[in-house]
Design a protein around this motif. Structure first.
Motif, PDB file in Angstrom:
ATOM      1  N   SER A 152       0.806  -1.218   0.000  1.00 30.78           N
ATOM      2  CA  SER A 152       0.000   0.000   0.000  1.00 30.78           C
ATOM      3  C   SER A 152       0.839   1.267   0.000  1.00 30.78           C
ATOM      4  O   SER A 152       0.396   2.310  -0.501  1.00 30.78           O
ATOM      5  CB  SER A 152      -0.941   0.015   1.213  1.00 30.78           C
ATOM      6  N   SER A 207      -3.932   0.708  -5.360  1.00 24.00           N
ATOM      7  CA  SER A 207      -5.184   0.687  -4.595  1.00 24.00           C
ATOM      8  C   SER A 207      -5.997  -0.561  -4.935  1.00 24.00           C
ATOM      9  O   SER A 207      -6.519  -1.234  -4.052  1.00 24.00           O
ATOM     10  CB  SER A 207      -6.014   1.939  -4.888  1.00 24.00           C
ATOM     11  N   MET A 238      -5.270  -3.938  -3.344  1.00 24.59           N
ATOM     12  CA  MET A 238      -5.608  -4.098  -1.930  1.00 24.59           C
ATOM     13  C   MET A 238      -6.993  -4.712  -1.747  1.00 24.59           C
ATOM     14  O   MET A 238      -7.425  -4.944  -0.612  1.00 24.59           O
ATOM     15  CB  MET A 238      -5.546  -2.741  -1.217  1.00 24.59           C
ATOM     16  N   TRP A 291      -7.998  -7.569   0.859  1.00 24.56           N
ATOM     17  CA  TRP A 291      -8.195  -7.237   2.270  1.00 24.56           C
ATOM     18  C   TRP A 291      -9.613  -6.739   2.519  1.00 24.56           C
ATOM     19  O   TRP A 291     -10.101  -6.806   3.641  1.00 24.56           O
ATOM     20  CB  TRP A 291      -7.164  -6.206   2.727  1.00 24.56           C
ATOM     21  N   THR A 292     -10.280  -6.253   1.489  1.00 26.29           N
ATOM     22  CA  THR A 292     -11.677  -5.849   1.607  1.00 26.29           C
ATOM     23  C   THR A 292     -12.611  -7.048   1.546  1.00 26.29           C
ATOM     24  O   THR A 292     -13.615  -7.111   2.254  1.00 26.29           O
ATOM     25  CB  THR A 292     -12.033  -4.861   0.475  1.00 26.29           C
ATOM     26  N   SER A 350     -14.850  -4.200   8.613  1.00 24.96           N
ATOM     27  CA  SER A 350     -13.486  -3.802   8.259  1.00 24.96           C
ATOM     28  C   SER A 350     -13.285  -3.838   6.745  1.00 24.96           C
ATOM     29  O   SER A 350     -12.587  -2.983   6.184  1.00 24.96           O
ATOM     30  CB  SER A 350     -12.476  -4.732   8.935  1.00 24.96           C
ATOM     31  N   ASN A 408     -12.179  -0.751   4.305  1.00 23.65           N
ATOM     32  CA  ASN A 408     -11.089  -0.776   3.335  1.00 23.65           C
ATOM     33  C   ASN A 408     -11.569  -0.390   1.938  1.00 23.65           C
ATOM     34  O   ASN A 408     -10.853   0.266   1.180  1.00 23.65           O
ATOM     35  CB  ASN A 408     -10.447  -2.164   3.297  1.00 23.65           C
ATOM     36  N   MET A 464     -10.141   2.362  -0.585  1.00 21.02           N
ATOM     37  CA  MET A 464      -9.613   1.890  -1.861  1.00 21.02           C
ATOM     38  C   MET A 464     -10.176   2.673  -3.046  1.00 21.02           C
ATOM     39  O   MET A 464      -9.437   3.047  -3.960  1.00 21.02           O
ATOM     40  CB  MET A 464      -9.938   0.406  -2.027  1.00 21.02           C
TER      41      MET A 464
END
Length: 430
Positions: free
Chosen positions: A28, A50, A53, A56-57, A369, A373, A377
């Motif tokens: 990141s 971005s 990532m 992780w979402t 969470s 994210n 993002m």
């Protein structure tokens, strides 16, 4: 608890959470400076670093499937090894003509592996430790996650800047990616021996159908919560402005004065942004915990939102005046990072106390969470194009405009649960 009770948690809690922090920060934040050094445009950097990532979402979507196979330890060890190998492949791809495509692809593997590692690592922690032990070692979690941030975004970035003059940009960043690879492989081998199992595969999830049923139950009950539309808006908008800032600030610090930036060498960015900034974040987080425990979340939430978002004004001031004094620049960044740490606690605690409670508390917290994210993002993907179009000064004006929805939603967001001072204190101390 597992049969392997002789292993003291101090032998594995710090290393597991260090292994969580390193790939996330490397992808990141560190990759932004690496690709900038190698001539990739701001728009491409912000969009792709971005987008990768996304795992992780979305990690809560495949978490039920991990219950079907092996142990949680198996997934922790395996994903650390996969992450290490993928970092090595990123390093080897950098000298190639189309390095950006290959590097982003391998980083996508790291992201999926890292997100899966987070699920399994948290699972080991929650399974192996009772409530008292979880509270005892929660500080070690945060400390070593942030230590990974300081090492990666501070020490390794500084090392890259130091090596560029002697071995060249490409080889300098190959060394950095190689170090990340070595660290993850060593941690994987270490955890083969030192990590407890975290329990065998769940008996409740034996087939893909069982996993899908569990996932549907988690999603259905999440969206049935009272005020859930309010809460989703709050989770997304609280960090909306930060999503724009996160990718662009390192590029702004590095860009030349004639381009509207500050012209800092990579070594100084590593020290200021990665080391002192990260330390300020930790200090802000600690002080915010005491602040909330004294007055309660309901009374402090709006002030936490203000402390989180208002400090973004320092980047507009830096863009206007373009100071050359590194102490002035460093003080501004430390101030913003302190506010970031202080205010971020409010969002985290809100998700724990207002969004997560219920039958599937852990899963719903993970789901919240993931939404958080996603809220970072999406603006991050747009930030490069906007900064190229507007220029740094106007871009940071836009960032301040983007804070307004956060203030509004925080002021009006309803509370489902009335947590008194004692309960709030207990949650923070835990």
């Amino acid at each position: 608890m597992s049969d392997n009770k002789s292993i003291n948690p101090i032998c594995w809690v710090p290393t597991v959470y260090f292994a969580m922090g390193l790939p996330f920060v490397a992808l990141s934040m560190v990759s932004v400076l690496m690709f900038s050094d190698m001539g990739v445009s701001n728009a491409q950097i912000a969009f792709w670093t971005s987008l990768i990532m996304l795992p992780w979402t979305l990690k809560s979507l495949w978490s039920p499937f991990l219950e079907m196979f092996k142990t949680k330890k198996y997934f922790v060890v395996a994903t650390q090894m996969v992450t290490g190998v993928a970092f090595g492949l990123v390093a080897l791809s950098l000298p190639l003509p189309d390095f950006f495509c290959y590097a982003i692809a391998f980083m996508g593997v790291i992201a999926f592996s890292g997100a899966t590692h987070d699920i399994a690592g948290d699972g080991v922690y929650l399974t192996e430790l009772n409530a008292t032990m979880q509270a005892k070692y929660i500080g070690w979690q945060g400390a070593f996650y942030n230590l990974a941030k300081i090492l990666t975004n501070g020490g390794l970035v500084y090392l890259a800047g130091s090596l560029k003059d002697s071995i060249g940009i490409v080889h300098a960043w190959m060394v950095i990616m190689g170090i990340c690879a070595a660290i993850m492989v060593v941690l994987s081998l270490y955890h083969v021996r030192m990590l407890p199992s975290g329990g065998a595969a769940s008996g409740d999830v034996r087939t893909v159908k069982d996993a899908m049923h569990m996932l549907w139950e988690v999603i259905r009950t999440f969206f049935q919560k009272k005020y859930i539309v309010w809460y989703i808006c709050f989770i997304i908008l609280y960090r909306f402005a930060e999503g724009y800032v996160m990718k662009i600030v390192p590029l702004f610090l590095k860009a030349g004065i004639d381009q509207g930036g500050l012209g800092l060498p990579v070594q100084e960015i590593g020290i200021i942004y990665g080391t002192f900034g990260a330390a300020a974040f930790v200090l802000g987080s600690i002080l915010a915990g005491y602040y909330i425990s004294a007055f309660g979340l309901r009374k402090t939430l709006f002030s936490l939102c203000c402390v989180f978002n208002i400090p973004f004004v320092v980047y507009l001031l830096l863009a206007i005046y373009q100071p050359s004094n590194v102490w002035v620049i460093g003080s501004a960044i430390v101030f913003e990072y302190f506010g970031y740490g202080f205010g971020f606690v409010g969002l985290t605690l809100f998700m724990m106390q207002q969004v997560a409670p219920g039958k599937h508390q852990m899963a719903h917290y993970a789901f919240a969470s993931g939404i958080m994210n996603l809220g970072v993002m999406i603006p991050g993907m747009m930030s490069g194009y906007l900064s190229d179009w507007l220029g740094y000064r106007n871009f940071f004006i836009w960032v301040l405009v983007a804070t307004i929805p956060a203030f509004l939603v925080t002021w009006f967001v309803p509370f489902t649960y009335n947590n008194d001072k004692k309960e709030t204190t207990d949650r923070i101390n835990a």
